[in-house]
Structure formats: C-alpha cells, structure tokens
Design a protein around this motif. Sequence first.
Motif, mmCIF file in Angstrom:
data_model
loop_
_atom_site.group_PDB
_atom_site.id
_atom_site.type_symbol
_atom_site.label_atom_id
_atom_site.label_comp_id
_atom_site.label_asym_id
_atom_site.label_seq_id
_atom_site.Cartn_x
_atom_site.Cartn_y
_atom_site.Cartn_z
ATOM 1 N N SER A 98 15.245 42.965 45.384
ATOM 2 C CA SER A 98 14.930 43.987 44.392
ATOM 3 C C SER A 98 15.295 45.388 44.875
ATOM 4 C CB SER A 98 13.427 43.963 44.070
ATOM 5 O OG SER A 98 12.686 44.609 45.106
ATOM 6 N N ARG A 99 15.199 46.310 43.957
ATOM 7 C CA ARG A 99 15.213 47.733 44.281
ATOM 8 C C ARG A 99 14.030 48.055 45.197
ATOM 9 N NH1 ARG A 99 13.992 52.134 39.436
ATOM 10 N NH2 ARG A 99 13.487 53.954 40.725
ATOM 11 N N LYS A 100 14.227 49.013 46.081
ATOM 12 C CA LYS A 100 13.154 49.441 46.980
ATOM 13 C C LYS A 100 12.560 50.756 46.483
ATOM 14 C CE LYS A 100 13.681 49.183 51.481
ATOM 15 N NZ LYS A 100 14.080 49.488 52.885
ATOM 16 N N TYR A 101 11.218 50.810 46.444
ATOM 17 C CA TYR A 101 10.504 52.021 46.045
ATOM 18 C C TYR A 101 9.831 52.633 47.272
ATOM 19 C CZ TYR A 101 10.999 50.318 41.246
ATOM 20 O OH TYR A 101 11.503 49.878 40.047
ATOM 21 N N SER A 102 9.982 53.928 47.429
ATOM 22 C CA SER A 102 9.261 54.645 48.475
ATOM 23 C C SER A 102 8.001 55.224 47.837
ATOM 24 C CB SER A 102 10.126 55.770 49.058
ATOM 25 O OG SER A 102 9.426 56.444 50.081
ATOM 26 N N ILE A 103 6.853 54.643 48.193
ATOM 27 C CA ILE A 103 5.585 55.025 47.561
ATOM 28 C C ILE A 103 4.836 55.944 48.523
ATOM 29 C CG2 ILE A 103 3.497 54.195 46.437
ATOM 30 C CD1 ILE A 103 4.815 51.439 46.266
ATOM 31 N N THR A 104 4.752 57.199 48.179
ATOM 32 C CA THR A 104 4.051 58.178 49.015
ATOM 33 C C THR A 104 2.753 58.596 48.327
ATOM 34 O OG1 THR A 104 5.311 59.983 48.022
ATOM 35 C CG2 THR A 104 6.182 59.029 50.049
ATOM 36 N N ASP A 105 1.808 59.064 49.106
ATOM 37 C CA ASP A 105 0.504 59.483 48.568
ATOM 38 C C ASP A 105 -0.150 58.370 47.753
ATOM 39 O OD1 ASP A 105 0.806 62.071 49.684
ATOM 40 O OD2 ASP A 105 2.038 62.659 47.978
ATOM 41 N N ILE A 106 -0.260 57.184 48.366
ATOM 42 C CA ILE A 106 -0.845 56.025 47.698
ATOM 43 C C ILE A 106 -2.282 56.324 47.253
ATOM 44 C CG2 ILE A 106 -1.648 53.652 48.062
ATOM 45 C CD1 ILE A 106 0.771 53.291 49.939
ATOM 46 N N VAL A 107 -2.575 55.990 46.011
ATOM 47 C CA VAL A 107 -3.930 56.176 45.476
ATOM 48 C C VAL A 107 -4.822 54.999 45.869
ATOM 49 C CG1 VAL A 107 -5.309 56.368 43.367
ATOM 50 C CG2 VAL A 107 -3.135 57.617 43.569
ATOM 51 N N ASP A 108 -4.327 53.768 45.676
ATOM 52 C CA ASP A 108 -5.110 52.566 45.982
ATOM 53 C C ASP A 108 -4.137 51.402 46.062
ATOM 54 O OD1 ASP A 108 -6.948 50.512 46.228
ATOM 55 O OD2 ASP A 108 -8.260 51.241 44.642
ATOM 56 N N ARG A 109 -3.994 50.815 47.252
ATOM 57 C CA ARG A 109 -3.073 49.697 47.398
ATOM 58 C C ARG A 109 -3.744 48.354 47.183
ATOM 59 N NH1 ARG A 109 -1.012 48.133 53.340
ATOM 60 N NH2 ARG A 109 -1.094 46.072 52.390
ATOM 61 N N VAL A 110 -5.080 48.326 47.134
ATOM 62 C CA VAL A 110 -5.779 47.064 46.884
ATOM 63 C C VAL A 110 -5.418 46.579 45.484
ATOM 64 C CG1 VAL A 110 -8.018 45.933 46.670
ATOM 65 C CG2 VAL A 110 -7.655 47.659 48.444
ATOM 66 N N GLY A 111 -5.021 45.335 45.374
ATOM 67 C CA GLY A 111 -4.556 44.791 44.101
ATOM 68 C C GLY A 111 -3.065 44.928 43.905
ATOM 69 N N GLY A 112 -2.377 45.550 44.869
ATOM 70 C CA GLY A 112 -0.932 45.719 44.742
ATOM 71 C C GLY A 112 -0.198 44.392 44.700
ATOM 72 N N GLY A 113 -0.595 43.458 45.555
ATOM 73 C CA GLY A 113 0.033 42.139 45.542
ATOM 74 C C GLY A 113 -0.280 41.369 44.278
ATOM 75 N N ASP A 114 -1.493 41.513 43.779
ATOM 76 C CA ASP A 114 -1.872 40.825 42.546
ATOM 77 C C ASP A 114 -1.087 41.373 41.351
ATOM 78 O OD1 ASP A 114 -3.840 39.488 44.064
ATOM 79 O OD2 ASP A 114 -5.225 41.154 43.763
ATOM 80 N N SER A 115 -0.840 42.680 41.348
ATOM 81 C CA SER A 115 -0.049 43.250 40.253
ATOM 82 C C SER A 115 1.389 42.751 40.323
ATOM 83 C CB SER A 115 -0.093 44.777 40.288
ATOM 84 O OG SER A 115 0.458 45.274 41.488
ATOM 85 N N PHE A 116 1.876 42.474 41.541
ATOM 86 C CA PHE A 116 3.198 41.846 41.680
ATOM 87 C C PHE A 116 3.170 40.445 41.068
ATOM 88 C CE2 PHE A 116 6.101 38.982 43.832
ATOM 89 C CZ PHE A 116 7.311 39.654 43.739
ATOM 90 N N SER A 117 2.133 39.670 41.395
ATOM 91 C CA SER A 117 2.030 38.311 40.851
ATOM 92 C C SER A 117 1.969 38.326 39.330
ATOM 93 C CB SER A 117 0.784 37.619 41.410
ATOM 94 O OG SER A 117 0.880 37.415 42.803
ATOM 95 N N GLY A 118 1.141 39.219 38.777
ATOM 96 C CA GLY A 118 1.045 39.316 37.325
ATOM 97 C C GLY A 118 2.367 39.700 36.693
ATOM 98 N N GLY A 119 3.055 40.650 37.329
ATOM 99 C CA GLY A 119 4.359 41.064 36.815
ATOM 100 C C GLY A 119 5.389 39.958 36.917
ATOM 101 N N LEU A 120 5.345 39.196 38.007
ATOM 102 C CA LEU A 120 6.319 38.112 38.175
ATOM 103 C C LEU A 120 6.074 37.004 37.156
ATOM 104 C CD1 LEU A 120 8.688 37.142 39.975
ATOM 105 C CD2 LEU A 120 6.999 35.804 41.244
ATOM 106 N N ILE A 121 4.812 36.642 36.954
ATOM 107 C CA ILE A 121 4.509 35.590 35.975
ATOM 108 C C ILE A 121 4.974 36.011 34.587
ATOM 109 C CG2 ILE A 121 2.633 34.356 34.820
ATOM 110 C CD1 ILE A 121 1.107 34.558 37.539
#
Length: 344
Positions: A270-293
Amino acid sequence: MSDRFITFGEIMLRLKSPGFERLLQSAMLEATFGGGEANVAVSLANYGCDVSFVTILPNNDITMACLHQLRAFGVDVKNIITRDGRIGVYYLESGAVQRPSKVIYDREGSCMAKARPGDIDWDAVFSGATWLHITGITPAISEGAAELAIESVKKAREKGMHVSCDLNYRKNLWKWGKSAQEVMPELVKYVDTIIANEEDFQKTLGLKADSAGAVEKGEIDVEQYRAISKLAMERYPNVSRVAITLRESKSASHNDWSACLYNGKEFFLSRKYSITDIVDRVGGGDSFSGGLIYGLTHYDDKTALEFAVAASCLKHTIGGDFNRMTVQEVESLMKGSGSGRVQR
C-alpha cells in the motif's frame, strides 16, 4: 444476497487518563467502551454494513450503556447474551513522544472469561450471515473462551461463511495455561483471511520472518513479509489472503503506517502514511480490519488494501477505540486529500 457480518469477542469498559496524563495523575478517568471485535463492528456499521456483534456481558447498567452506544452506531446487539457477572476493564495511559502508551487489563473473571462452548447458539447467530470476524484476543482470555472461539469458526466454516481473523497477540493475556502457539493453529485451520502485524505470525503460529528482530527498532523489510505470507498459505491451505500491517514507530507520537496483502497470486504493497501527532492509536489495527473487510466485499484486492490503510490512518486522529469515519471520508484520503484543510 447482500453480506451480513458477525464479529465475536469481548467488549470492555475503557478507563483512560485525560489527554496525555499519567494514570491517576489527576483524580479522574474517561469512561468509554472498546474491544477488538466490537471496534470492527462499529467500523462496518459506519460504512453502512449489516453487522451484528456477539459477546457475553453482565446484566447491569454498565452493559445497558454499552449496548446503547453500540446501537447508536447502528450495530445489531440482539445476539449479545447477558447474565450475572462482571464486565472486563482496561486502563489506558496515552503515550507521547518517547513515552509509550500503557494498557493495564482487568478482565479476569469477566462474563466472557467464564464463557464455555455451547453458551452461544451459533445456528441462530449465523442465520443469514456471510462473514465472521474474530481475533486472537478472545482465545487468550481463558480456556473456555478459547474453546468457544474455536467452536465459532468451525460452525461458520460448516455454514460456508467467510472467516477472517486478526491474530492480535497479547502477551499480557496468555496466562491461563496454554500458549498462543498451542491454541491459535487450531483456530486458523478454519480461517480464510489472516490479518496480522509484524510479530503476530511468530508469537501465535511459530512462523518467523528473518527480520522479526527489527520490529522493536521500527524497521520494515517488506520482502520478508512477502515470504511469510506465502509460508502461512502453504501451512494453512484454507487461507486465501494474508494482510500484514506495517507500523514503523518513530515515537509514540509519530508512526509511518502501511500494509501489504498477498492473495496467492499477487502481492500488493500500500501507500505509506506518515502519521504525526497521533491522537489515539488504540483501535488502529481494528480499523484496518474493518476497512479491509469492507474493501474485500466492495473493491478489488489492491483497492481494498488501500481503503483499509487509509481508514486506519484516519483512526489515529480520533480519540477512543472506535473509528468514526465514513466511506466517503476514507475514499477522499485514498484519492490524495490528506492536507487537513477545512472542507466547506
């Protein structure tokens, strides 16, 4: 027939220190809810999907508040079982710069931890359903939860449903007697789509990439993940896709984020995103799963991967476990609108 999604796992009460404070630095905690499979359900509901979340919760006012919040997102909660007991809890301290985030679990003896095979009527739950999503977190909670999780994927497979599993290794949970490597291979026998991060294959399935030691350094060797994806599909011939999230951690506040997907024929990065000043990374992997499904049921594999990565990138800007983005907002980022300018 349109797709109907089921996610199964434990949702917890999330107690977080305000902002980036240390836990109990001030005399307050922010109370919300979260958990891997519930997070995926919320993402899918936000994308307009028909999705039902399945779990076991105590019969009390905290559960009523939890169900109310899930319903507000459009998640079907009719298959949630309530009984005497307690809800699992996790405490979160958000890290910043060089101080990492910290999670403390308090879920021993929860209703889900006391679950056993036969507690859920899978024939009823899976009626009309086409997809089951589960994670490696549920089997880590207890022996009974592990047996129930395996029961769920077996039954889904019997009914011809697509099964996805985020391997999601949690070292602080595997305490009940068996290791992840003793349990997860049996579950993965019934999985179609594997989702994992850099270390999950080694910790849960004993599959090792040569560059696994680079994880702690935040380094990524994509070719190693091409190789481990092929190895996973050779070991588990029922698996049709392997998606791996690639997080390059510069600090707690700055991550580079991308992913790859192998479908047995083609390997996509995929494209790579540079994420700076993260607000909350908890749930980041789950949002990937939801997006992939969502993506795998609406786009080709390459576009599905890009949708999942963009959705997860946006989740890092949102406080709480749940991703609150729409399909249109994710697609806008996919098309290059990542400047953060006001949309009028």
